[in-house]
Write an enzyme that holds these catalytic residues in place. Structure first.
Site, short mmCIF file in Angstrom:
data_model
loop_
_atom_site.label_atom_id
_atom_site.label_comp_id
_atom_site.label_asym_id
_atom_site.label_seq_id
_atom_site.Cartn_x
_atom_site.Cartn_y
_atom_site.Cartn_z
N ASP A 23 -8.92 -38.47 -32.28
CA ASP A 23 -7.81 -39.20 -32.90
C ASP A 23 -8.29 -40.51 -33.53
O ASP A 23 -9.25 -41.12 -33.06
CB ASP A 23 -6.74 -39.48 -31.83
CG ASP A 23 -5.40 -39.89 -32.46
OD1 ASP A 23 -5.19 -39.59 -33.65
OD2 ASP A 23 -4.58 -40.50 -31.75
N HIS A 40 -10.38 -38.37 -42.42
CA HIS A 40 -10.63 -37.00 -41.93
C HIS A 40 -12.04 -36.54 -42.33
O HIS A 40 -12.75 -35.94 -41.54
CB HIS A 40 -9.59 -36.02 -42.48
CG HIS A 40 -8.19 -36.31 -41.99
ND1 HIS A 40 -7.91 -36.55 -40.66
CD2 HIS A 40 -7.00 -36.39 -42.64
CE1 HIS A 40 -6.61 -36.76 -40.52
NE2 HIS A 40 -6.04 -36.69 -41.71
N LEU A 134 -24.31 -23.25 -26.56
CA LEU A 134 -23.10 -24.07 -26.43
C LEU A 134 -21.92 -23.26 -26.94
O LEU A 134 -22.02 -22.61 -27.98
CB LEU A 134 -23.23 -25.35 -27.27
CG LEU A 134 -21.97 -26.24 -27.34
CD1 LEU A 134 -21.75 -26.99 -26.03
CD2 LEU A 134 -22.08 -27.25 -28.49
C1 IPE Z 1 -3.42 -35.12 -31.66
O1 IPE Z 1 -3.41 -36.25 -32.47
C2 IPE Z 1 -3.89 -33.95 -32.46
C3 IPE Z 1 -5.27 -33.97 -32.90
C4 IPE Z 1 -6.16 -34.89 -32.70
C5 IPE Z 1 -5.68 -32.81 -33.63
P1 IPE Z 1 -2.08 -36.83 -33.12
O2 IPE Z 1 -2.48 -38.04 -33.82
O3 IPE Z 1 -1.41 -35.79 -33.93
O4 IPE Z 1 -1.20 -37.15 -31.84
P2 IPE Z 1 0.18 -37.93 -31.69
O5 IPE Z 1 1.23 -37.12 -32.38
O6 IPE Z 1 0.01 -39.28 -32.29
O7 IPE Z 1 0.40 -38.03 -30.22
C1 IPE Z 2 -6.64 -37.22 -35.86
O1 IPE Z 2 -6.54 -38.40 -36.55
C2 IPE Z 2 -6.88 -36.05 -36.77
C3 IPE Z 2 -5.79 -35.08 -36.80
C4 IPE Z 2 -4.66 -35.15 -36.16
C5 IPE Z 2 -6.02 -33.91 -37.64
P1 IPE Z 2 -5.13 -38.92 -37.09
O2 IPE Z 2 -4.93 -38.39 -38.46
O3 IPE Z 2 -4.06 -38.61 -36.12
O4 IPE Z 2 -5.39 -40.47 -37.14
P2 IPE Z 2 -4.36 -41.64 -36.82
O5 IPE Z 2 -3.85 -41.40 -35.43
O6 IPE Z 2 -3.27 -41.57 -37.83
O7 IPE Z 2 -5.17 -42.89 -36.92
MG MG Z 3 -3.27 -39.66 -34.55
#
Ligand code: IPE
Ligand code: IPE
Ligand code: MG
Length: 251
Positions: A23, A40, A134
């Site tokens: 995240d 990303h 792995l």
């Molecule tokens: C969780 O992250 C999903 C992934 C990392 C793929 P999110 O950023 O979507 O989670 P919430 O919704 O903030 O909890």
């Molecule tokens: C996690 O990073 C990646 C996915 C959920 C695919 P985010 O896109 O949720 O990044 P933040 O939380 O907005 O910083």
């Molecule tokens: Mg996020």
């Protein structure tokens, strides 16, 4: 599938299975005045270095949360971009996975993905099937609740067909019906990006995982940060319900 009691011995210092909620990509990009997709893209490099680190540390399985069942709620353009990124990363990395004897498996409801992506996933899974250095599990359109519900559905179908008795449904039988039945539950569960929640990732399987939350944003999560998480894990005492005295190593 190992049940909670049969997981790693209390004193093991290296996890066998690490699960990560990757995240913080969006915030990483925002901090640099870049569009979210730049975050990303940058995150792919962290995926690469984390896979390498797992191989270097002799970890058996790595499960990465790439796209949750709730991430469909994001703007269409971001969802499309993530799908494209997934397809291109799979295509680009397959040779490396083969060379490093890494087995790829995608867990989640992939039937909702574009046909091209489903095909790519099947190809890479087939090409890496025999690898055993792995196991890399990518959770895509995955939700912990989805996994529990689909396991319940599969068992109910067996009962309806007469091939399973209701009394034979126990924790082990249930675990075997979830998405990953042949590797132990995660010993270490990491979330980057600062949030302290599970966001519907592994629910059944994290019953006894050690949780590690770090504010480091996923694109900044490098081998050093991974080693830091392993160091923290090594200092934990895993008791699985026993007392500290019971699990202390005998000297
Ligand atoms: C969780 O992250 C999903 C992934 C990392 C793929 P999110 O950023 O979507 O989670 P919430 O919704 O903030 O909890
Ligand atoms: C996690 O990073 C990646 C996915 C959920 C695919 P985010 O896109 O949720 O990044 P933040 O939380 O907005 O910083
Ligand atoms: Mg996020």
């Amino acid at each position: 599938m190992a049940d909670s009691d049969a997981t790693q011995p209390a004193q093991a210092r290296t996890p066998r299975h690490v699960a990560i909620i990757m995240d913080g990509n969006g915030r990483w990009a925002e901090q640099r005045n870049k569009p979210r997709h730049a975050g990303h893209r940058a995150g792919v490099e962290s995926v690469r270095s984390t896979i390498e680190a797992c191989v270097e540390h002799g970890i058996d399985a790595l499960t990465l949360f790439a796209f949750s069942s709730e991430n469909w709620r994001r703007p269409r353009a971001e969802v499309d971009m993530l799908m494209e990124l997934f397809i291109s990363a799979l295509s680009r990395e397959v040779k490396k996975l083969e060379k490093n004897k890494i087995r790829l498996r995608v867990i989640g409801d992939t039937s909702a993905f574009p046909a091209k992506l489903q095909q790519r996933i099947q190809e890479v899974e087939a090409r890496t099937e025999g690898n055993d250095r792995l196991i890399l599990q990518v959770a895509a359109n995955y939700g912990g609740r989805w996994d529990i519900a689909q396991a319940a559905r599969a068992l109910a179908a067996e009962v309806a067909a007469g091939s399973l008795a209701v009394e034979d449904i126990d924790e082990q039988r249930f675990a075997a019906a979830t998405s990953f039945s042949d590797i132990p539950d995660p010993d270490l569960f990491i979330r980057t990006g600062g949030e302290r929640r599970i966001s519907n990732f592994l629910l059944w399987h994290c019953a006894y995982s050690e949780l590690y939350f770090t504010p480091v944003l996923w694109p900044d999560f490098d081998k050093r940060e991974f080693a830091r998480a392993l160091g923290d894990f090594a200092g934990r005492e895993r008791r699985f319900g026993r007392t500290g005295e019971q699990v202390k190593p005998k000297v």
